[in-house]
Design an enzyme around this catalytic site. Sequence first.
Site, PDB file in Angstrom:
ATOM      1  N   HIS A   1     -14.842 -23.486 -11.852  1.00  0.00           N
ATOM      2  CA  HIS A   1     -16.160 -23.322 -11.233  1.00  0.00           C
ATOM      3  C   HIS A   1     -17.276 -23.368 -12.288  1.00  0.00           C
ATOM      4  O   HIS A   1     -18.386 -22.891 -12.042  1.00  0.00           O
ATOM      5  CB  HIS A   1     -16.260 -22.007 -10.450  1.00  0.00           C
ATOM      6  CG  HIS A   1     -15.215 -21.839  -9.392  1.00  0.00           C
ATOM      7  ND1 HIS A   1     -15.327 -22.386  -8.129  1.00  0.00           N
ATOM      8  CD2 HIS A   1     -14.016 -21.199  -9.421  1.00  0.00           C
ATOM      9  CE1 HIS A   1     -14.251 -22.081  -7.427  1.00  0.00           C
ATOM     10  NE2 HIS A   1     -13.437 -21.369  -8.187  1.00  0.00           N
TER      11      HIS A   1
ATOM     12  N   SER B   1     -34.893 -39.684 -27.703  1.00  0.00           N
ATOM     13  CA  SER B   1     -36.011 -39.536 -26.776  1.00  0.00           C
ATOM     14  C   SER B   1     -37.261 -40.113 -27.409  1.00  0.00           C
ATOM     15  O   SER B   1     -37.483 -39.952 -28.610  1.00  0.00           O
ATOM     16  CB  SER B   1     -36.218 -38.053 -26.440  1.00  0.00           C
ATOM     17  OG  SER B   1     -37.475 -37.851 -25.796  1.00  0.00           O
TER      18      SER B   1
ATOM     19  N   ARG C   1     -17.926 -63.322  -4.164  1.00  0.00           N
ATOM     20  CA  ARG C   1     -18.587 -64.052  -5.255  1.00  0.00           C
ATOM     21  C   ARG C   1     -19.364 -63.099  -6.165  1.00  0.00           C
ATOM     22  O   ARG C   1     -19.514 -63.346  -7.359  1.00  0.00           O
ATOM     23  CB  ARG C   1     -19.548 -65.103  -4.694  1.00  0.00           C
ATOM     24  CG  ARG C   1     -18.880 -66.313  -4.056  1.00  0.00           C
ATOM     25  CD  ARG C   1     -19.925 -67.234  -3.430  1.00  0.00           C
ATOM     26  NE  ARG C   1     -19.332 -68.268  -2.604  1.00  0.00           N
ATOM     27  CZ  ARG C   1     -18.977 -69.473  -3.046  1.00  0.00           C
ATOM     28  NH1 ARG C   1     -19.152 -69.775  -4.318  1.00  0.00           N
ATOM     29  NH2 ARG C   1     -18.459 -70.365  -2.215  1.00  0.00           N
ATOM     30  N   VAL C   2     -19.852 -62.018  -5.581  1.00  0.00           N
ATOM     31  CA  VAL C   2     -20.594 -61.015  -6.352  1.00  0.00           C
ATOM     32  C   VAL C   2     -19.670 -59.875  -6.789  1.00  0.00           C
ATOM     33  O   VAL C   2     -19.612 -59.501  -7.958  1.00  0.00           O
ATOM     34  CB  VAL C   2     -21.765 -60.442  -5.522  1.00  0.00           C
ATOM     35  CG1 VAL C   2     -22.460 -59.318  -6.285  1.00  0.00           C
ATOM     36  CG2 VAL C   2     -22.749 -61.541  -5.152  1.00  0.00           C
TER      37      VAL C   2
ATOM     38  N   TYR D   1     -24.113 -55.747 -19.565  1.00  0.00           N
ATOM     39  CA  TYR D   1     -22.803 -55.112 -19.423  1.00  0.00           C
ATOM     40  C   TYR D   1     -21.646 -56.120 -19.381  1.00  0.00           C
ATOM     41  O   TYR D   1     -20.523 -55.757 -19.018  1.00  0.00           O
ATOM     42  CB  TYR D   1     -22.777 -54.241 -18.160  1.00  0.00           C
ATOM     43  CG  TYR D   1     -23.864 -53.193 -18.138  1.00  0.00           C
ATOM     44  CD1 TYR D   1     -24.081 -52.377 -19.240  1.00  0.00           C
ATOM     45  CD2 TYR D   1     -24.686 -53.035 -17.029  1.00  0.00           C
ATOM     46  CE1 TYR D   1     -25.088 -51.419 -19.248  1.00  0.00           C
ATOM     47  CE2 TYR D   1     -25.689 -52.073 -17.015  1.00  0.00           C
ATOM     48  CZ  TYR D   1     -25.887 -51.272 -18.129  1.00  0.00           C
ATOM     49  OH  TYR D   1     -26.885 -50.327 -18.122  1.00  0.00           O
TER      50      TYR D   1
ATOM     51  N   HIS E   1     -20.954 -77.890   0.278  1.00  0.00           N
ATOM     52  CA  HIS E   1     -19.568 -77.439   0.347  1.00  0.00           C
ATOM     53  C   HIS E   1     -18.999 -77.516  -1.067  1.00  0.00           C
ATOM     54  O   HIS E   1     -18.858 -78.605  -1.624  1.00  0.00           O
ATOM     55  CB  HIS E   1     -18.760 -78.326   1.296  1.00  0.00           C
ATOM     56  CG  HIS E   1     -17.429 -77.746   1.677  1.00  0.00           C
ATOM     57  ND1 HIS E   1     -16.404 -77.577   0.783  1.00  0.00           N
ATOM     58  CD2 HIS E   1     -16.948 -77.301   2.882  1.00  0.00           C
ATOM     59  CE1 HIS E   1     -15.353 -77.074   1.402  1.00  0.00           C
ATOM     60  NE2 HIS E   1     -15.662 -76.892   2.677  1.00  0.00           N
TER      61      HIS E   1
END
Length: 431
Positions: A141, A262, A310-311, A5, A68
């Site tokens: 609906h 499918s 970071r993520v 992605y 670090h």
Amino acid sequence: MIERYTLPEMGNLWTDEYKFKTWLQVEIAVCEAQAELGYIPADAVETIKAKAQFDPKRILEIEAEVRHDVIAFLTNVNEYVGDAGRYIHLGMTSSDVLDTALALQLVASLEVLQSHVDKLAQAIRFQAQQHRETVMIGRSHGIHAEPITFGFKLAGWLAEVLRGRDRLCQLHQEIAVGKISGAVGTYANLDPQIEAIACQKLGLQPDTASTQVISRDRHAQFFNVLALLAASIERFAVEIRNLQRTDVLEVEEFFSKGQKGSSAMPHKRNPIRSERLTGMARLIRGYAMTGLENVALWHERDISHSSVERVALPDACILTHFMLVEITDLVKNLQVYPENMQRNMNVYGGVVFSQRVMLTLVEKGLAREAAYAVVQSCAHQAWNTPDGDFHALIAADATVKSHLSPEEIEACFDPNYHLRNLDVIYQRLNI
């Protein structure tokens, strides 16, 4: 974000290479500001600008030892710069670099997202123009309500996308903020003018009152604006999925040559892209929650937000970008079936025109409750009956015939009556 992605246009903004590039931009801008104010020698800044480089692999090697990341970065840069490197990061704390550079990444990401929101708006606008008069049934609906046009439905999408664009523009002002204020944000070892000059060079505004970090309410807003945009995309995707159901089949995702739906059932043509977008919106909403949880840090700072960002920030930007590209292509190539829309609208003999019949009877002097009862009785006789024909039942009803002529009954079943004011929406959106 997994490669599946990640599109290069956005993915390239969240690489280590690009991150370290923004760190170096910040360090050099601060050095230039220091020199302009006479705190460090101008020739040292020229040396820094000429020699400063970095090697991402080398930075990771150093970080493995020092544990670090900013120190590892500075150590690597100084390997290239030499003695002039002692003026780099002078009086600064790590968050001065991290938060200011992060703002540069977020601004660049916003610009990409804004360009793709514009493309989505353009694609929706075009389809809304094409289907301005494509009559279909409106549903509430999930049940048939009254006639609309497919273009009108798309006009609602366009309005929502434009609101999303406005939010991104407003967000730009909130997130384009830097801080060069040192440990706990007091400017103890930095002239506030250094921050002002450096931020101006970087195209940012100084934070109003930072601690050791820029307050995370700004970043929470970033996540939430993206979540709203993703929610809008999800709404469009869910609508496409519903309209593509076999028993509806009013629109359909483009099915390319050689595509298979499918592994077991050769006939399947599934709305896989819309379903994918629906799932992705769930992820973006999750990141919005983590952004809110990042706001509450201990005292002047802790780093509980760091691992999350970071993520979450790369993923949110990359996913939102992917979603925008995907929905834009989906809208551009959407298969629209006006004949099916017409068929569905007229099921059970046009029961969807019940309100128009009722109101016309009221206009002709019948009490509203009496008119409602007559029309409902005819509608429910036709409903879910193989040969149900609301139109015929209305035309044969004694009470209706005593109030309406055959021509007046026929006029009640004209869908154009329901579309007569839709131009107002199109004018508002300049379609």
